[in-house]
Structure formats: C-alpha cells, structure tokens
Design a protein around this motif. Structure first.
Motif, PDB file in Angstrom:
ATOM      1  N   ILE A  11       0.835  -1.211   0.000  1.00 27.17           N
ATOM      2  CA  ILE A  11       0.000   0.000   0.000  1.00 27.17           C
ATOM      3  C   ILE A  11       0.869   1.261   0.000  1.00 27.17           C
ATOM      4  N   ILE A  12       2.028   1.196   0.667  1.00 26.72           N
ATOM      5  CA  ILE A  12       2.842   2.401   0.804  1.00 26.72           C
ATOM      6  C   ILE A  12       3.493   2.766  -0.531  1.00 26.72           C
ATOM      7  N   GLY A  13       4.191   1.805  -1.156  1.00 24.50           N
ATOM      8  CA  GLY A  13       4.827   2.085  -2.443  1.00 24.50           C
ATOM      9  C   GLY A  13       3.797   2.467  -3.498  1.00 24.50           C
ATOM     10  N   SER A  14       2.669   1.756  -3.525  1.00 25.43           N
ATOM     11  CA  SER A  14       1.652   2.021  -4.549  1.00 25.43           C
ATOM     12  C   SER A  14       1.014   3.391  -4.347  1.00 25.43           C
ATOM     13  N   ALA A  15       0.753   3.755  -3.095  1.00 30.03           N
ATOM     14  CA  ALA A  15       0.127   5.057  -2.813  1.00 30.03           C
ATOM     15  C   ALA A  15       1.071   6.192  -3.225  1.00 30.03           C
ATOM     16  N   ILE A  16       2.358   6.008  -2.974  1.00 26.56           N
ATOM     17  CA  ILE A  16       3.328   7.053  -3.363  1.00 26.56           C
ATOM     18  C   ILE A  16       3.387   7.154  -4.891  1.00 26.56           C
ATOM     19  N   ALA A  17       3.394   5.989  -5.564  1.00 30.38           N
ATOM     20  CA  ALA A  17       3.456   5.989  -7.034  1.00 30.38           C
ATOM     21  C   ALA A  17       2.262   6.729  -7.637  1.00 30.38           C
ATOM     22  N   LEU A  18       1.066   6.468  -7.088  1.00 30.80           N
ATOM     23  CA  LEU A  18      -0.141   7.116  -7.624  1.00 30.80           C
ATOM     24  C   LEU A  18      -0.069   8.629  -7.413  1.00 30.80           C
ATOM     25  N   GLU A  19       0.342   9.022  -6.224  1.00 30.58           N
ATOM     26  CA  GLU A  19       0.427  10.458  -5.906  1.00 30.58           C
ATOM     27  C   GLU A  19       1.418  11.156  -6.852  1.00 30.58           C
ATOM     28  N   LEU A  20       2.547  10.497  -7.095  1.00 31.12           N
ATOM     29  CA  LEU A  20       3.560  11.092  -7.975  1.00 31.12           C
ATOM     30  C   LEU A  20       3.027  11.236  -9.404  1.00 31.12           C
ATOM     31  N   GLU A  21       2.399  10.181  -9.915  1.00 24.78           N
ATOM     32  CA  GLU A  21       1.875  10.249 -11.295  1.00 24.78           C
ATOM     33  C   GLU A  21       0.853  11.366 -11.419  1.00 24.78           C
ATOM     34  N   GLN A  22       0.019  11.498 -10.387  1.00 23.88           N
ATOM     35  CA  GLN A  22      -1.004  12.551 -10.443  1.00 23.88           C
ATOM     36  C   GLN A  22      -0.381  13.928 -10.530  1.00 23.88           C
ATOM     37  N   ARG A  23       0.817  14.031  -9.974  1.00 25.67           N
ATOM     38  CA  ARG A  23       1.493  15.342 -10.000  1.00 25.67           C
ATOM     39  C   ARG A  23       2.492  15.442 -11.156  1.00 25.67           C
ATOM     40  N   GLU A  72     -11.240  11.614   0.131  1.00 23.58           N
ATOM     41  CA  GLU A  72     -10.741  12.122  -1.155  1.00 23.58           C
ATOM     42  C   GLU A  72      -9.839  11.066  -1.818  1.00 23.58           C
ATOM     43  N   TRP A  73      -9.049  10.377  -1.000  1.00 20.18           N
ATOM     44  CA  TRP A  73      -8.100   9.387  -1.534  1.00 20.18           C
ATOM     45  C   TRP A  73      -8.831   8.201  -2.152  1.00 20.18           C
ATOM     46  N   VAL A  74      -9.837   7.679  -1.429  1.00 23.70           N
ATOM     47  CA  VAL A  74     -10.553   6.522  -2.002  1.00 23.70           C
ATOM     48  C   VAL A  74     -11.378   6.945  -3.221  1.00 23.70           C
ATOM     49  N   ALA A  75     -11.825   8.208  -3.238  1.00 21.43           N
ATOM     50  CA  ALA A  75     -12.572   8.687  -4.421  1.00 21.43           C
ATOM     51  C   ALA A  75     -11.645   8.684  -5.644  1.00 21.43           C
ATOM     52  N   THR A  76     -10.408   9.092  -5.460  1.00 18.73           N
ATOM     53  CA  THR A  76      -9.442   9.093  -6.570  1.00 18.73           C
ATOM     54  C   THR A  76      -9.201   7.672  -7.066  1.00 18.73           C
ATOM     55  N   ILE A  77      -9.016   6.752  -6.118  1.00 17.66           N
ATOM     56  CA  ILE A  77      -8.743   5.361  -6.505  1.00 17.66           C
ATOM     57  C   ILE A  77      -9.945   4.779  -7.249  1.00 17.66           C
ATOM     58  N   ARG A  78     -11.129   5.099  -6.761  1.00 21.51           N
ATOM     59  CA  ARG A  78     -12.362   4.632  -7.406  1.00 21.51           C
ATOM     60  C   ARG A  78     -12.459   5.181  -8.827  1.00 21.51           C
ATOM     61  N   GLU A  79     -12.121   6.448  -8.963  1.00 20.32           N
ATOM     62  CA  GLU A  79     -12.206   7.100 -10.269  1.00 20.32           C
ATOM     63  C   GLU A  79     -11.282   6.441 -11.297  1.00 20.32           C
ATOM     64  N   TYR A  80     -10.052   6.187 -10.900  1.00 18.26           N
ATOM     65  CA  TYR A  80      -9.101   5.552 -11.821  1.00 18.26           C
ATOM     66  C   TYR A  80      -9.449   4.105 -12.105  1.00 18.26           C
ATOM     67  N   SER A  81      -9.893   3.382 -11.059  1.00 11.98           N
ATOM     68  CA  SER A  81     -10.012   1.921 -11.196  1.00 11.98           C
ATOM     69  C   SER A  81     -11.429   1.460 -11.522  1.00 11.98           C
ATOM     70  N   ARG A 157      -6.437  -4.281  -4.709  1.00 13.03           N
ATOM     71  CA  ARG A 157      -6.758  -4.579  -6.111  1.00 13.03           C
ATOM     72  C   ARG A 157      -7.027  -3.261  -6.863  1.00 13.03           C
ATOM     73  N   ALA A 158      -7.835  -2.406  -6.225  1.00 16.00           N
ATOM     74  CA  ALA A 158      -8.211  -1.143  -6.874  1.00 16.00           C
ATOM     75  C   ALA A 158      -7.007  -0.202  -6.990  1.00 16.00           C
ATOM     76  N   LEU A 159      -6.198  -0.139  -5.944  1.00 13.83           N
ATOM     77  CA  LEU A 159      -5.048   0.773  -5.964  1.00 13.83           C
ATOM     78  C   LEU A 159      -4.036   0.344  -7.018  1.00 13.83           C
ATOM     79  N   SER A 160      -3.829  -0.963  -7.119  1.00 11.42           N
ATOM     80  CA  SER A 160      -2.876  -1.463  -8.091  1.00 11.42           C
ATOM     81  C   SER A 160      -3.327  -1.120  -9.518  1.00 11.42           C
ATOM     82  N   LEU A 161      -4.614  -1.326  -9.774  1.00 11.39           N
ATOM     83  CA  LEU A 161      -5.155  -0.984 -11.093  1.00 11.39           C
ATOM     84  C   LEU A 161      -5.079   0.531 -11.317  1.00 11.39           C
ATOM     85  N   ALA A 162      -5.388   1.298 -10.274  1.00 17.37           N
ATOM     86  CA  ALA A 162      -5.357   2.758 -10.390  1.00 17.37           C
ATOM     87  C   ALA A 162      -3.956   3.238 -10.766  1.00 17.37           C
ATOM     88  N   THR A 163      -2.926   2.654 -10.137  1.00 15.65           N
ATOM     89  CA  THR A 163      -1.563   3.100 -10.454  1.00 15.65           C
ATOM     90  C   THR A 163      -1.252   2.807 -11.931  1.00 15.65           C
TER      91      THR A 163
END
Ligand code: FAD
Length: 370
Positions: A11-23, A72-81, A157-163
């Motif tokens: 969760i930690i590496g994936s959450a950082i990756a998603l945040e970075l891509e968004q920026r 806000e975070w889960v809404a972003t993950i939901r939106e991507y995935s 599952r959702a975070l991985s797909l979102a990234t």
C-alpha cells in the motif's frame, strides 16, 4: 530513465506511485512477488488513529491527518479503477469489563476531547445497543464515531489498477538486492539480473526493508511482526462498528464475515497460522461476544507487519542523496498510507510537506550499527 524508482508495491509504495503520477512525476514500481499480496492484503483495514493512541505523539497526528484525507483518496482510486474498496465510517467501540479498564478509557476520553476530537462514553445499555451480543458483564465503553474501515484486499486490487491506469510502470518478479550509490549520491538499483538507473529511489519494502543493502536503514530497526487473523461467517454483520476488547478486536464486513484479530509476534519471516495464535484469537472473540461460538470459520491467514524499534514509521530522506524512505508503518499502514503518499511526494518534488517529518527520520536510529 524513470523519474523515480519505488521498491515494494504494497500500500505504501503504490500510494506514493499514484500520488507522484497525479502530480506529473513518472514512477516505476518494483515488486519481488505480487503487488499488494503481503502485509497490505493481510490487514484488518481499521482506520483507527484514536483507538490505537494513548498519547498525542507524532504518529497519532500523522494518523489523524491521514484519516481526514481518506474520503478524497478513495474517491481518486475509485475514479481511476472503477472498483469499490469497502470504505465505511461506522466508528469503533472499546469495551471495558472491569472498573480499572473503565477508568483507563475515561482518561483517554479526556485527552482526546481536549484535542477537539469526538469520543463518546457508553454506559452498559448504550454499549449493548451498539454491539448486540456483547458479554453480559461488560460495564461500558467508548465510541469513536469518526473512525472507519476499508477492505484491504479490495483496496489493494483497486489501488494497483489505479496506479497502472495513471501511468505507473509495474515490474513484478523484480527483487531488489541493493541500492547503488557513488560518492554520496544514489544512481540506481541492482536486481538479480540487471541494474535500473535512476537518481531518486524510494524504499517501501515493508518488513523486508532492512534486507536491501545500501539503503542506510540500520539492520534490526525494521523487523517482521507477524499478525494472524481468523475470519468467521456470521451470515449478516452482527454489528457495524469494529470492537476492541482487552485481548483482541472484531471487525465486521458488510458481507457477514467477521475478522478476529490479531496476534503481534516477532518470530521472523515465517507467515504461519499457529494453533496458539488461533486459540488466543478465538478465545478472546468468544469471550467478548459469546454467541460467536456457533459461527463458522471461513478462513485464516497471517501477514508480516513492518515493525520498528519505537513503533513509529520511518519517513523522509536517507543519509545518501536520492534515497527516500517510507517504511515501518507496523499496525497502522493502511490508515497512514494517504498521508505518507502526500508527504513523500512533496519531499520527492522538493516542496515542504504539511507535517513535520523530523520525528520520523531514520536518523533517530543512527546509534544502531548498520
Ligand atoms: C494481521 C494484520 C492486521 C493489520 N491491521 C491493520 C489495520 O487494521 N489498520 C492498519 O492501518 N494497518 C493494519 N495492519 C498493518 C498494515 O498492513 C501495514 O502497516 C501495511 O500494509 C504496510 O504496508 P507496506 O506497503 O509497507 O508493506 P507490504 O504490504 O508488506 O508491502 C511491501 C512490499 O515490498 C515487497 N518487497 C520486499 N522486499 C522487496 C525487494 N527486495 N524487492 C522488491 N520488492 C520487495 C514485498 O513483496 C511487498 O509486496 C495490519 C497488518 C497485519 C499483518
């Protein structure tokens, strides 16, 4: 060459990756096994900063900040995935069966209220209302209405797909052996069969973080703390908030499963489910809610939390330029992921994070020999 290489797709590496891509910063996630399959999927998923804290230390503040970021975070993950993550805010209950335990809980109400946080005292009848079936001799308890939960398996599952959809490249089956540096500057990572060059590297390898050479995290600072869970089938949720009793917790899922957790064992890297562990969990569960004796056991598992010497995460820059560390979240990594992603992305992009990261620096362990 990617902008940033991240070691570990929990969760930690994936959450950082998603945040970075968004920026707009491109990240590669390197994972030795299956993304999300370690501690992050084994967790109970409680978002419980108030329940877990006994004082307002920096980890408590990090947890509160993260809890506020969750919707806000889960809404972003939901939106991507396009996937659900089982996020619900049903609160958490603590149960007291002795006068001494009741007094302890009352003390906790006082300091948390003085921080402007919501916490309600429950008398025996109110407790019974919130937790039908609670043992007859329960005297009362506390209710934290703002705490919630996610289902970590769905979330991962959702975070991985979102990234992936956000543009993060995943490389699985990639075991990082060493972080490479020249002078006092990192320049890449060594895998079993090749080198990937990059001048910004994030160590997010959970309980395995100390096994990677060259990170500057002293050996023994991060260890695996095994946690076992037994899942019962109750048909329908017996109550909605999760319940902390003296010797364990009960986490209801909407589908009728009830998670009984969790042991905390410093027993090395073996992910076993043991007779003693299961005995401890089921005894505590059946003592707390006696009618659980007739519930069916549907699953049992264990995972390895990244424990640290002072049980606070390690967040921030390493001793070598270009190395960034985000590990050691122990019992609260699911809760602390959105805040961790935000502060680490700030650091990596050269902006000042909204949280003072000094208490989380790896430098606090500098007296320990690497
Ligand atoms: C039983 C249990 C219950 C829990 N309950 C809760 C809870 O209710 N609430 C909460 O907030 N937290 C809870 N936790 C804690 C939470 O699960 C962890 O803090 C969190 O998952 C840590 O995330 P992570 O990404 O650092 O670690 P992990 O999910 O373990 O991810 C690390 C990843 O790095 C990979 N990796 C390791 N070494 C290498 C390498 N050399 N090269 C490449 N990849 C590598 C691993 O394969 C793994 O996928 C619980 C944990 C357990 C075990």
């Amino acid at each position: 060459v990617p902008d940033v290489v991240i070691i570990g797709a929990g969760i930690i590496g994936s959450a950082i990756a998603l945040e970075l891509e968004q920026r707009g910063t491109n990240a590669i996630l390197l994972e030795k096994a299956v993304p999300g399959a370690e501690s992050s999927s084994a967790a109970a998923g409680m978002l419980a900063p108030q329940s877990e804290a006994t004082s307002a230390d920096p980890a408590f503040e990090l947890g509160l900040f993260s809890l506020r970021r969750y919707p806000e975070w889960v809404a972003t993950i939901r939106e991507y995935s396009g996937l659900e993550v089982g996020y619900h805010v049903d609160g958490g209950v603590h149960v007291a069966t002795t006068e001494a335990a009741l007094e302890n809980l009352a003390a906790r109400t006082a300091w948390q209220k003085s921080h402007g946080l919501r916490v309600e005292r429950l008398d025996a009848a109110e407790l019974r209302n919130r937790v039908p079936g609670i043992r007859d001799d329960a005297l009362g308890g506390l209710f934290f209405p703002d705490e919630g939960q996610v289902d970590p398996r769905l979330l991962m599952r959702a975070l991985s797909l979102a990234t992936q959809r956000a543009g993060v490249e995943h490389i699985t089956g990639a075991t990082v052996r060493r972080i490479l540096s020249r002078g006092e500057k990192a320049y890449g990572v060594e895998l079993e069969d090749r080198v990937i060059e990059c001048d910004r590297i994030v160590l997010a390898a959970g309980a395995w973080s100390c096994l990677i050479e060259g990170s500057g995290v002293p050996k023994g600072c991060v260890k695996p703390a095994r946690g076992q869970i037994v899942a019962l089938d109750c048909g329908a949720p017996p109550f909605l908030p999760y319940v902390f009793a003296e010797h364990g917790y009960l986490v209801p899922r909407r589908d009728g499963r009830l998670l009984v957790g969790a042991t905390v064992e410093l027993e090395g890297y073996e992910k076993a489910v043991t007779a003693g562990g299961v005995l401890q969990l089921l005894s505590a569960a059946c003592e707390t809610v006696p009618r659980l004796r007739s519930a069916k056991i549907v699953e049992m598992w264990s995972g390895l939390r990244p424990w640290t010497l002072d049980q606070m995460p390690i967040l921030g820059s390493g001793a070598v330029e270009g190395i960034f560390i985000a590990t050691g979240h122990h019992r609260n990594g699911i809760l602390q992921a959105p805040a961790t992603a935000l502060v680490m992305a700030d650091l990596l992009r050269g902006t000042v994070p909204p949280i003072d990261l000094r208490p989380f620096s790896v430098a606090r362990f500098s007296s320990i020999r690497s």
